[in-house]
Scaffold this active site. Structure first.
Site: not given
Ligand SMILES: NC(=O)c1ccc[n+]([C@@H]2O[C@H](COP(=O)([O-])OP(=O)(O)OC[C@H]3O[C@@H](n4cnc5c(N)ncnc54)[C@H](O)[C@@H]3O)[C@@H](O)[C@H]2O)c1
Length: 254
Positions: A26, A147, A160
């Site tokens: 990305i 995210s 995460y």
């Protein structure tokens, strides 16, 4: 002020943008996109770029975002080259290196600490490192890549998701502190983007099922994030701060 007018939603030509984790995935797409819009882009990463940064007029600086000294070097190099820092895109994260998804009980303390050091501390260190420059300029844009796993409560990824939840919290908190300095701080929460990292972590069946769940039912490419990042790096986004923009084709609604 930047010298040239620009299309709504694009970054103004000449805008100096620092993109971390810009060597691949990305971050590489964002670096290319911003450079194509006329931004002066500096990328930073712990690995060598997998794309033609020189040919795109981009400066690449080896840097570890979890490390304070790396940030000093990165800011100094950007200022030496361009004289200002208009925007910081905190994109670097431990993602590809996460290994297999597994229960929270199986994550080791070392893995937890590494993910937090890069994904969360790295974002905080980055904002801290560019702040004196942006404050002196009376202008700055910070875009933190979070995210949508935070909104979805994705399982077997606890370190995460926690690290990205903290990024959203940091975004809100710092936005309140720096608004009076002309600095905005926003987050973008991408859904499942098809990068090399994603394909290493998820099989094709999972990727296809995820695509089918979207209001816009197709696979998501890194380029789907680029216009949102450009907008939040542009002057026109100056009255938007502390927000998290979910870019996932319409799965999670905030
Ligand atoms: N791919 C997805 O589906 C998805 C979804 C939501 C959010 N994201 C987020 O988007 C960003 C980019 O993800 P990606 O898919 O391109 O992953 P990726 O793993 O391909 O890219 C991450 C980049 O960060 C770099 N990096 C890692 N540790 C670093 C450090 N200490 N210092 C500097 N650079 C470092 C890596 O070398 C890599 O180039 C990450 O923040 C990720 O968490 C990705």
């Amino acid at each position: 002020m930047n010298p040239m007018p620009t299309a709504p939603g694009s970054v103004e030509p000449g805008t100096v943008v620092l993109v971390t984790g810009g060597a691949r995935g990305i971050g590489a797409t964002l670096g290319r996109h911003l450079a194509a819009e006329g931004a002066a882009v500096v990328t930073a990463d712990v690995v060598e770029p997998a794309w033609d940064v020189d040919g795109s007029g981009v400066t690449h600086v080896p840097a570890d975002v979890s490390d304070e000294a790396s940030w000093r070097h990165l800011v100094d190099t950007t200022l030496d080259r361009h004289g200002r820092i208009d925007a910081l895109v905190n994109n670097a994260a431990v993602y590809q290196g996460l290994g297999d998804k597994r229960p929270f009980t199986d994550i080791t303390v070392e893995e937890w600490d590494r993910v937090m050091a890069v994904n969360t501390r790295g974002v905080w260190l980055g904002m801290r490192a560019v702040h004196p420059t942006m404050k002196q300029q009376g202008h700055g844009r910070v875009v933190n890549i979070a995210s949508s796993t935070v909104h979805m409560g994705v399982p077997f990824f606890a370190h995460y998701t926690a690290s990205k939840g903290a990024v959203i919290a940091l975004t809100r908190s710092v936005a309140r502190e720096v608004g009076r300095d002309g600095i905005t701080v926003n987050a973008i929460a991408p859904g499942l983007v098809e990068t090399e990292a994603t394909r290493a972590l998820n099989d094709d069946e999972y990727l296809a099922t995820s695509a089918g769940r979207r209001a816009v039912p197709r696979r998501m490419e890194p380029g789907d994030l680029a216009p949102a990042v450009s907008f939040l790096c542009s002057r026109g986004s100056g009255f938007i701060t502390g927000q998290t923009l979910i870019v996932d084709g319409g799965v999670a609604f905030s």
